[in-house]
Write a protein that holds these residues in place. Structure first.
Motif, PDB file in Angstrom:
ATOM      1  N   PRO A  37       1.452  -6.922   3.396  1.00 54.91           N
ATOM      2  CA  PRO A  37       1.901  -5.637   3.690  1.00 54.91           C
ATOM      3  C   PRO A  37       1.776  -4.627   2.463  1.00 54.91           C
ATOM      4  O   PRO A  37       1.597  -4.746   1.458  1.00 54.91           O
ATOM      5  CB  PRO A  37       3.349  -5.818   3.800  1.00 54.91           C
ATOM      6  N   MET A  38       1.172  -3.603   2.901  1.00 55.59           N
ATOM      7  CA  MET A  38       0.943  -2.563   2.087  1.00 55.59           C
ATOM      8  C   MET A  38       1.432  -0.956   2.379  1.00 55.59           C
ATOM      9  O   MET A  38       1.454  -0.871   3.610  1.00 55.59           O
ATOM     10  CB  MET A  38      -0.600  -2.175   2.055  1.00 55.59           C
ATOM     11  N   ALA A  44     -10.280  -2.090 -12.560  1.00 60.34           N
ATOM     12  CA  ALA A  44     -10.114  -0.774 -12.600  1.00 60.34           C
ATOM     13  C   ALA A  44     -10.436  -0.178 -11.116  1.00 60.34           C
ATOM     14  O   ALA A  44      -9.436   0.763 -10.783  1.00 60.34           O
ATOM     15  CB  ALA A  44     -11.170   0.065 -13.521  1.00 60.34           C
ATOM     16  N   PHE A  45     -11.367  -0.668 -10.537  1.00 61.29           N
ATOM     17  CA  PHE A  45     -11.595  -0.134  -9.135  1.00 61.29           C
ATOM     18  C   PHE A  45     -10.519  -0.714  -8.113  1.00 61.29           C
ATOM     19  O   PHE A  45     -10.233   0.014  -7.210  1.00 61.29           O
ATOM     20  CB  PHE A  45     -13.077  -0.804  -8.816  1.00 61.29           C
ATOM     21  N   THR A  46      -9.869  -2.068  -8.252  1.00 62.65           N
ATOM     22  CA  THR A  46      -8.960  -2.462  -7.166  1.00 62.65           C
ATOM     23  C   THR A  46      -7.417  -2.290  -7.534  1.00 62.65           C
ATOM     24  O   THR A  46      -6.519  -2.432  -7.012  1.00 62.65           O
ATOM     25  CB  THR A  46      -9.322  -3.764  -7.001  1.00 62.65           C
ATOM     26  N   ALA A  47      -7.392  -1.295  -8.641  1.00 61.22           N
ATOM     27  CA  ALA A  47      -6.000  -1.167  -9.254  1.00 61.22           C
ATOM     28  C   ALA A  47      -5.077  -0.505  -8.356  1.00 61.22           C
ATOM     29  O   ALA A  47      -3.908  -0.874  -8.082  1.00 61.22           O
ATOM     30  CB  ALA A  47      -5.941  -0.566 -10.542  1.00 61.22           C
ATOM     31  N   THR A  71       1.734   9.447   3.989  1.00 60.15           N
ATOM     32  CA  THR A  71       2.226   7.977   3.922  1.00 60.15           C
ATOM     33  C   THR A  71       1.566   7.111   4.919  1.00 60.15           C
ATOM     34  O   THR A  71       1.530   7.339   6.263  1.00 60.15           O
ATOM     35  CB  THR A  71       3.574   7.777   4.035  1.00 60.15           C
ATOM     36  N   THR A  72       1.064   5.870   4.607  1.00 57.60           N
ATOM     37  CA  THR A  72       0.379   5.024   5.103  1.00 57.60           C
ATOM     38  C   THR A  72       0.930   3.519   5.065  1.00 57.60           C
ATOM     39  O   THR A  72       1.230   3.106   3.882  1.00 57.60           O
ATOM     40  CB  THR A  72      -1.272   4.775   4.852  1.00 57.60           C
ATOM     41  N   LYS A  73       1.264   2.914   6.225  1.00 51.95           N
ATOM     42  CA  LYS A  73       2.027   1.921   6.002  1.00 51.95           C
ATOM     43  C   LYS A  73       1.071   0.594   6.932  1.00 51.95           C
ATOM     44  O   LYS A  73       0.807   1.002   7.811  1.00 51.95           O
ATOM     45  CB  LYS A  73       3.628   1.876   6.570  1.00 51.95           C
ATOM     46  N   PHE A  74       1.288  -0.462   6.338  1.00 48.06           N
ATOM     47  CA  PHE A  74       0.398  -1.556   6.928  1.00 48.06           C
ATOM     48  C   PHE A  74       1.097  -2.934   6.877  1.00 48.06           C
ATOM     49  O   PHE A  74       1.717  -3.195   5.642  1.00 48.06           O
ATOM     50  CB  PHE A  74      -0.914  -1.787   6.345  1.00 48.06           C
ATOM     51  N   ALA A  99      -0.572  -0.743  -3.939  1.00 48.83           N
ATOM     52  CA  ALA A  99      -0.148  -0.618  -2.563  1.00 48.83           C
ATOM     53  C   ALA A  99       0.416  -1.920  -2.015  1.00 48.83           C
ATOM     54  O   ALA A  99       1.362  -1.619  -1.095  1.00 48.83           O
ATOM     55  CB  ALA A  99      -1.355  -0.124  -1.828  1.00 48.83           C
ATOM     56  N   SER A 100       0.142  -2.776  -2.608  1.00 47.86           N
ATOM     57  CA  SER A 100       0.560  -4.211  -2.059  1.00 47.86           C
ATOM     58  C   SER A 100       1.575  -4.844  -2.977  1.00 47.86           C
ATOM     59  O   SER A 100       1.977  -6.048  -2.941  1.00 47.86           O
ATOM     60  CB  SER A 100      -0.508  -5.254  -1.828  1.00 47.86           C
TER      61      SER A 100
END
Length: 499
Positions: free
Chosen positions: A162-163, A127-130, A172-175, A135-136
């Motif tokens: 990539p996320m 639940a915490f990392t969902a 928007t945040t892109k990595f 995002a990935s």
């Protein structure tokens, strides 16, 4: 032919026997090896003042079979401070471990050197990392491979895929992702690593904070470190960034920095530690206008590692009190200390100062098209007769020498004045040249009239030397009190009281 087939068959059987025996041996050794690894990691985390007591690792479970094992690790984070306050949470990792000496994943990659085990770990979804998994694109946000040699060495790769995150309102945040290769000897005595992240971008726009765009391109890092007997690592680390651009506000003017570098080098000579850090920005540009370049070099000498180790351990033991004081706006907390604790801390401070440490801003430079300026500052410390001396006498004995030089280029000042005029809409070349020349000359005249500097040719110069309670400022000798009065008088002239 039959003889050849027989030899090959024998070799296959022999290799299979060795692999089976090696796998059985690995399975027996693995629980102890993993527990040692957890203990070592927790020691390293404890030595990190920012994470001491806040992050711990533990082996949650281990299922062992003949050729493989499955381990689960738990990372516990307690009261870790962030932008939204302190958080406590747990992260789970699952690790599929192939037993040596020839794990199949390494054989497929043509890595035929025998190893004890090959680890394939990944962050588990809960639940915490969902949100991280979303995002990935449901690829584990952190995963990697690591091999453990029979000599205790490690070699592996950590990967962040990539996320992309799109928030309510369109921010928007892109990595692009990050990959780090690292290797180390037994117990982390020597560590080498390298990594790269091609890009990161943030595009934020809301009514309260306005519009902000941030972009980073081609981040890379490399390091080669060796542990000292006192737990400190020495060696070299380098970090490079090709480009950083930031724009904000209604006009969206862009600050563009290129060729950013951070190079640090540290060394140990017996019980003493020293090192340097170099920061560079190869090109600075604002709103399409060239600004210049800059560099900064810091040096540290004669740091006594045994006393530093003791003081860091003491600080970590009282870290909650320091954090509570900081939260209330206090620089230092009022700590209740036993006489034995006071004596130990005092002795360590005296031992640290007895080594005569030096902290130096070796050079801070700024260069434009027509000039370059420099500032240098060094502070030498020494051991006072007692730490219980009155403040004035304590500082006099503890600060043995201060040296600084400032060299301001009048053409550089003129370049910055012309840049400001261009940004304000001025485009006449003759006006810009006249404004640049006048500004540099005016600053030089003000510096001389205030006795804060002298002028030699195109340079505005200021020199300071302090020792034994006396200050030599631009050739004028004075007491510390007289120097302070001179500075305060000039500050008062710059900011006169309103009538």
């Amino acid at each position: 032919m039959k003889k050849t087939v027989g030899v090959l068959s024998g070799l296959v059987v022999a290799v299979a026997a060795v692999c089976t025996a090696g796998a059985w041996y690995t399975g027996k050794q693995l629980p102890e090896v993993l527990e040692q690894a957890m203990a070592q990691a927790n020691v390293q985390l404890k030595q990190s003042s920012g994470l001491s007591g806040k992050v711990t690792l533990e082996l949650a479970s281990l299922e062992s079979h003949l050729f493989s094992s499955t381990a689960r690790y738990r990372v516990k984070v307690t009261e870790l401070k962030g932008a939204d306050g302190a958080e406590s949470f747990e992260l789970g990792f699952v690790d599929h471990i192939e037993h040596g000496p020839l794990p199949w994943s390494r054989v497929k990659a043509f890595k035929l050197m025998p190893v004890m085990a090959a680890s394939n770990y990944a962050l588990e979804k809960d639940a915490f990392t969902a949100e991280w998994f979303a995002a990935s694109a449901e690829v584990p946000p952190v995963y990697g491979q690591n091999s453990l040699g029979y000599d205790g060495s490690t070699d592996g790769t950590l990967i962040m895929p990539p996320m992309q995150v799109t928030e309510v309102g369109g921010a928007t945040t892109k990595f692009s992702g990050l990959a780090i290769q690292a290797s180390g000897t037994r117990d982390g005595e020597q560590i080498k690593f390298s990594g790269a992240a091609p890009s990161f971008s943030l595009n934020h726009d809301d009514e309260q904070s306005g519009r902000l765009k941030l972009e980073l391109k081609n981040l890379s890092l490399v390091g080669d470190l060796k542990k000292t007997p006192y737990g400190f690592y020495v060696g070299r680390t380098d970090m490079m960034l090709d480009q950083l651009s930031v724009s904000g506000g209604e006009e969206q003017k862009v600050l563009l920095l290129k060729q950013l570098e951070q190079n640090s080098e540290s060394r140990a000579d017996g019980d003493q530690f020293g090192g340097s850090i170099v920061y560079k920005v190869g090109d600075i540009n604002f709103d399409g206008q060239p600004v210049g370049s800059s560099a900064m070099v810091w040096n540290l000498k004669n740091i006594d590692m045994p006393s530093m180790q003791t003081l860091i351990a003491w600080y970590q033991s009282r870290l909650p009190e320091f954090e509570a004081a900081a939260a209330q706006g206090q620089v230092l907390p009022t700590l209740p200390m036993t006489e034995a604790e006071k004596a130990e801390v005092s002795a360590s401070v005296q031992q640290l100062l007895a080594a005569k440490p030096q902290i130096a801003l070796e050079d801070f430079s700024f260069k434009t098209a027509n000039g370059e300026s420099h500032f240098k500052l060094s502070v030498d410390l020494g051991k006072p007769s007692s730490l219980e001396l009155p403040s004035a006498e304590l500082y006099k004995q503890m600060i043995t020498q201060v040296q600084s030089t400032l060299q301001l280029s009048k053409p550089m000042i003129g370049d910055l004045a012309a840049l400001q005029a261009r940004l304000q809409g001025q485009s006449d070349a003759q006006v810009l040249a006249q404004q640049a020349s006048q500004t540099g000359e005016m600053v030089g005249m003000m510096a001389v009239q205030s006795q804060m500097a002298t002028v030699q040719g195109n340079d505005i110069l200021a020199n300071l030397h302090y020792a034994d309670g006396m200050v030599d400022f631009n050739g004028q000798k004075m007491t510390v009190e007289q120097f302070a009065s001179l500075i305060m008088a000039n500050l008062g002239a710059m900011h006169p009281a309103e009538g």
